[in-house]
Scaffold this motif. Structure first.
Motif, short mmCIF file in Angstrom:
data_model
loop_
_atom_site.label_atom_id
_atom_site.label_comp_id
_atom_site.label_asym_id
_atom_site.label_seq_id
_atom_site.Cartn_x
_atom_site.Cartn_y
_atom_site.Cartn_z
N LEU A 34 -92.77 104.75 -40.06
CA LEU A 34 -93.44 105.17 -38.91
C LEU A 34 -94.89 105.15 -38.95
CD1 LEU A 34 -91.28 108.37 -37.90
CD2 LEU A 34 -91.25 106.16 -36.66
N GLU A 35 -95.54 105.20 -40.30
CA GLU A 35 -96.63 105.31 -40.65
C GLU A 35 -97.28 103.73 -40.18
OE1 GLU A 35 -97.69 108.48 -44.23
OE2 GLU A 35 -97.01 106.14 -44.67
N LEU A 36 -96.44 102.66 -40.71
CA LEU A 36 -96.78 101.29 -40.66
C LEU A 36 -96.56 100.87 -39.18
CD1 LEU A 36 -95.32 99.79 -43.84
CD2 LEU A 36 -97.70 100.10 -43.28
N LEU A 37 -95.41 101.28 -38.54
CA LEU A 37 -95.33 101.19 -37.13
C LEU A 37 -96.43 101.75 -36.22
CD1 LEU A 37 -93.04 100.03 -35.29
CD2 LEU A 37 -92.28 102.31 -35.13
N GLU A 38 -96.68 102.93 -36.64
CA GLU A 38 -97.96 103.52 -35.94
C GLU A 38 -99.24 102.62 -35.92
OE1 GLU A 38 -98.97 108.02 -35.34
OE2 GLU A 38 -100.29 107.38 -37.29
N ASP A 51 -92.81 102.77 -27.25
CA ASP A 51 -93.79 103.82 -27.71
C ASP A 51 -94.83 103.43 -28.82
OD1 ASP A 51 -92.31 105.79 -26.07
OD2 ASP A 51 -90.96 106.19 -27.57
N PHE A 52 -94.78 102.40 -29.27
CA PHE A 52 -95.51 101.89 -30.44
C PHE A 52 -96.38 100.74 -30.00
CE2 PHE A 52 -92.47 104.91 -32.22
CZ PHE A 52 -93.27 105.60 -33.08
N LEU A 53 -96.17 100.02 -29.04
CA LEU A 53 -97.06 98.68 -28.86
C LEU A 53 -98.37 99.24 -28.24
CD1 LEU A 53 -94.17 96.19 -27.51
CD2 LEU A 53 -94.92 96.35 -29.84
N SER A 54 -99.17 98.49 -28.82
CA SER A 54 -100.51 98.92 -28.31
C SER A 54 -101.47 97.64 -28.45
CB SER A 54 -101.13 100.08 -29.06
OG SER A 54 -101.56 99.71 -30.36
N LYS A 55 -102.89 98.06 -28.16
CA LYS A 55 -103.69 96.99 -28.40
C LYS A 55 -104.03 96.68 -29.85
CE LYS A 55 -105.66 96.93 -23.54
NZ LYS A 55 -106.94 97.17 -23.05
N LEU A 56 -103.69 97.45 -30.71
CA LEU A 56 -103.76 97.37 -32.12
C LEU A 56 -103.00 95.94 -32.52
CD1 LEU A 56 -103.35 100.74 -33.79
CD2 LEU A 56 -105.41 99.60 -33.21
N CYS A 57 -102.10 95.49 -31.90
CA CYS A 57 -101.27 94.42 -32.17
C CYS A 57 -102.58 93.10 -32.18
CB CYS A 57 -100.29 94.06 -31.15
SG CYS A 57 -99.12 95.19 -31.26
N LEU A 116 -88.18 96.49 -36.31
CA LEU A 116 -87.78 97.36 -35.12
C LEU A 116 -87.14 96.71 -33.98
CD1 LEU A 116 -87.54 100.47 -34.21
CD2 LEU A 116 -89.78 100.08 -32.88
N SER A 117 -87.60 95.41 -33.90
CA SER A 117 -86.84 94.68 -32.77
C SER A 117 -86.09 93.51 -33.21
CB SER A 117 -88.24 93.91 -32.02
OG SER A 117 -89.14 94.93 -31.46
N THR A 118 -85.47 93.55 -34.33
CA THR A 118 -84.57 92.46 -34.83
C THR A 118 -83.53 92.20 -33.88
OG1 THR A 118 -85.11 93.36 -37.26
CG2 THR A 118 -83.15 91.94 -36.74
N PRO A 119 -83.14 90.98 -33.64
CA PRO A 119 -82.28 90.72 -32.92
C PRO A 119 -80.68 91.37 -33.04
CG PRO A 119 -83.27 88.65 -33.44
CD PRO A 119 -83.82 89.60 -34.35
N GLN A 120 -80.05 91.46 -32.19
CA GLN A 120 -79.03 92.32 -32.39
C GLN A 120 -77.91 91.76 -33.25
OE1 GLN A 120 -78.28 95.53 -30.93
NE2 GLN A 120 -76.42 95.60 -32.44
#
Length: 354
Positions: A71-75, A106-112, A85-89
């Motif tokens: 979660l730290e890295l996700l943030e 909930d985590f995608l942001s302009k940091l990307c 987190l978005s791995t194909p099914q």
């Protein structure tokens, strides 16, 4: 906590996925199966004095993150973690229901923009490093100091090696004295001038990093003035060491692949550079991380060396410019909400440990 312990206690897993080329739709017959995942520390370990953020095997092709670290890295919008987190099914081997609490939206942001571009820049740096090394050529043995020395002989300057050969002198029979007020300039003497004196030589051996001085009798005129290009020698030694370290550690199969293609860059690094930048554009446009690549054919053309190094850098620069525009126009938040991240972590731990 170790990878072996986690493998034997799979009840601690929250997520386990096939990652890498097989998740990207960039798999080749030679591709390995990489694994990534998320786990929860046993409650006793969590409450104890040690914390294990992640575990991995020696090759780092199997990596598992403790949920807090995940979660730290996700943030921070880490590309590897967003991809996980978005791995194909069809690449998900196990997914605990608690993972439903962690939503990409909930985590995608302009940091990307910065994280994906930063990761891509690192890939470009690696590709440039290989470009430089492929076009370098160093023998097994390092050059010695005298190959970076020159003498003023009359009105001429000559390489020291040439001058020594013309005189029939050995460097070990020469002595140097420093010239005041001049950087890396020395007076050179030979023991033929002093039959009863033994000089130290110009340098102590092939591993020496500088010339050495000798005690010189007073009142004797030097044969020539010597200049040691110390800066050039230092750069050469650094490049020599870096080159041979790369040779020792390089992936021979990938290197052979690039040589076969005639590519003077690491084509796999450049493929992933382009992939990362395209994914960053898609996040700004569609607010989702598209791990499975529909542009497989184009990306494999990059991997197969169909573009020159200069063409690829131009393409990457165009991507960078477009990404800047897209993120400026995007309504993504500036960064994820840290309060939400903490709430998710607390809830996962509370429900997992029940």
């Amino acid at each position: 906590m170790t990878l072996e312990y986690l493998q034997q206690n799979r009840s601690l897993l929250l997520l386990e996925c096939i990652s890498g080329s097989k998740a990207y739709n960039l798999e080749l017959p030679t591709s390995d199966t990489d694994l990534k995942g998320v786990f929860v520390l046993p409650r006793k370990t969590l409450y104890g004095m040690t914390y294990t953020a992640q575990v991995a095997n020696e090759k780092n092709d199997e990596i598992y993150y403790e949920v807090k670290r995940f979660l730290e890295l996700l943030e921070k919008n880490n590309p590897n973690i967003l991809e996980l987190l978005s791995t194909p099914q069809h690449c998900i081997r196990f997914r605990h229901p608690l993972m439903n609490l962690i939503k990409p939206s909930d985590f995608l942001s302009k940091l990307c923009q910065d994280t994906f571009a930063g990761y891509a820049s690192a890939q470009i740096k690696k590709a440039r490093g290989l470009n430089k090394k492929i076009n370098q050529s160093f023998p097994e043995k390092r050059k010695n100091i005298i190959e970076f020395c020159y003498v003023v002989d009359g009105l001429q300057t000559k390489p020291l090696v040439t001058w020594l050969e013309s005189k029939g002198y050995e460097q070990s029979d020469c002595g140097l004295a420093r010239l005041d007020h001049f950087r890396d300039l020395y007076a050179l003497f030979h023991n033929s001038q002093f039959p009863d004196v033994s000089f130290k030589g110009i340098y102590s051996g092939d591993e020496a990093n500088d010339v050495q001085l000798s005690s010189i009798p007073k009142g004797i005129i030097p044969l020539v003035i010597l200049e040691f290009n110390k800066d050039a020698y230092s750069v050469y030694c650094k490049d020599f060491a870096s080159y041979h370290e790369w040779v020792a550690k390089r992936n021979e199969a990938r290197y052979a692949h690039n040589k076969q293609l005639g590519a003077d860059y690491d084509s796999k690094h450049m493929m992933h550079t382009y992939r990362l930048l395209t994914m960053a554009e898609e996040i700004a446009l569609y607010k989702e991380v598209r791990v499975w690549r529909d542009d497989r054919d184009f990306l494999l053309r990059i991997r197969n060396g169909e573009f020159s190094y200069e063409q690829l850098l131009e393409m990457v620069e165009e991507k960078m410019t477009n990404m800047t525009r897209l993120y400026a126009e995007s309504d993504l938040p500036a960064s994820p909400d840290p309060t939400l991240t903490e709430q998710i972590l607390v809830r996962i731990r509370e429900e997992f440990y029940v």
